[in-house]
Scaffold this motif. Sequence first.
Motif, PDB file in Angstrom:
ATOM      1  N   GLU A  21       0.827  -1.213   0.000  1.00 51.73           N
ATOM      2  CA  GLU A  21       0.000   0.000   0.000  1.00 51.73           C
ATOM      3  C   GLU A  21       0.859   1.259   0.000  1.00 51.73           C
ATOM      4  N   VAL A  24       2.021   1.697  -3.570  1.00 59.11           N
ATOM      5  CA  VAL A  24       0.938   2.007  -4.503  1.00 59.11           C
ATOM      6  C   VAL A  24       0.301   3.363  -4.197  1.00 59.11           C
ATOM      7  N   ALA A  25      -0.064   3.585  -2.949  1.00 61.17           N
ATOM      8  CA  ALA A  25      -0.834   4.779  -2.591  1.00 61.17           C
ATOM      9  C   ALA A  25      -0.004   5.863  -1.921  1.00 61.17           C
ATOM     10  N   GLY A  26       1.121   5.502  -1.324  1.00 60.48           N
ATOM     11  CA  GLY A  26       1.921   6.479  -0.596  1.00 60.48           C
ATOM     12  C   GLY A  26       1.234   6.911   0.681  1.00 60.48           C
ATOM     13  N   GLY A  27       1.602   8.065   1.153  1.00 62.84           N
ATOM     14  CA  GLY A  27       0.987   8.598   2.361  1.00 62.84           C
ATOM     15  C   GLY A  27       1.810   8.290   3.598  1.00 62.84           C
ATOM     16  N   LEU A  32      -0.976   3.349   7.987  1.00 65.19           N
ATOM     17  CA  LEU A  32      -0.878   2.044   7.317  1.00 65.19           C
ATOM     18  C   LEU A  32      -0.491   0.947   8.305  1.00 65.19           C
TER      19      LEU A  32
END
Length: 150
Positions: A21, A24-27, A32
Motif C-alpha cells: 500500500e 501504490v498509494a503512498g501517504g 498504514l
Amino acid sequence: MYLSAILVLMLIAPLASILVEALVAGGPLAPLVLKWFVVWGVGARLGLAGLKQVTQPAFTAETIFEISDPKAQVIVQELGFANLTFGLLGLLSLAFPSFLLPAAVGGGLFYLLAGVKHALRAGKTRTETIAMVSDLAIAAVLAVALAVAR
C-alpha cells in the motif's frame, strides 16, 4: 505450525500489506501500520484463533494452558466467541474504516492483558511463551501506531 501461523499473521502479512500500500498509494506510514496490524493481527489472528477455540477447544486448553479437564473446554469456547468478535471487528475495519479505532483499542487491550497474564504464569510451555511474546508485541505495535497515527 503454531509459530509459523503467528509469524505470518503477526509479522509477514502486515508488513507485506504495508509495503504494497505504501508503494501504490503512498501517504504517512503510521496509519498504514495501524490499519494492517489491525486487519492481520486483530482481525485474522483473533478470528482464526476464535474459530479454532470454538471448534477445537481442547487445543487451547491442553496445548497452551496444559489443562486436560474437559470442563475447561466450555470456558475456552467462550473465549473463542470473544476472539471471533474481535476478529470480525478487525476484518470489517477494511470495509468500515470507523471500526479501525475500536478494533485497535479493544484488540490491543485484549493482547496486553493476555500477554501480561501469560508472563505472570510460572512454568509456561513453549506454545504459551510464543503466545505471550506475540501478544505483548502486537499490543506494543498497536499502542505506538495509535499514538502516532492520531
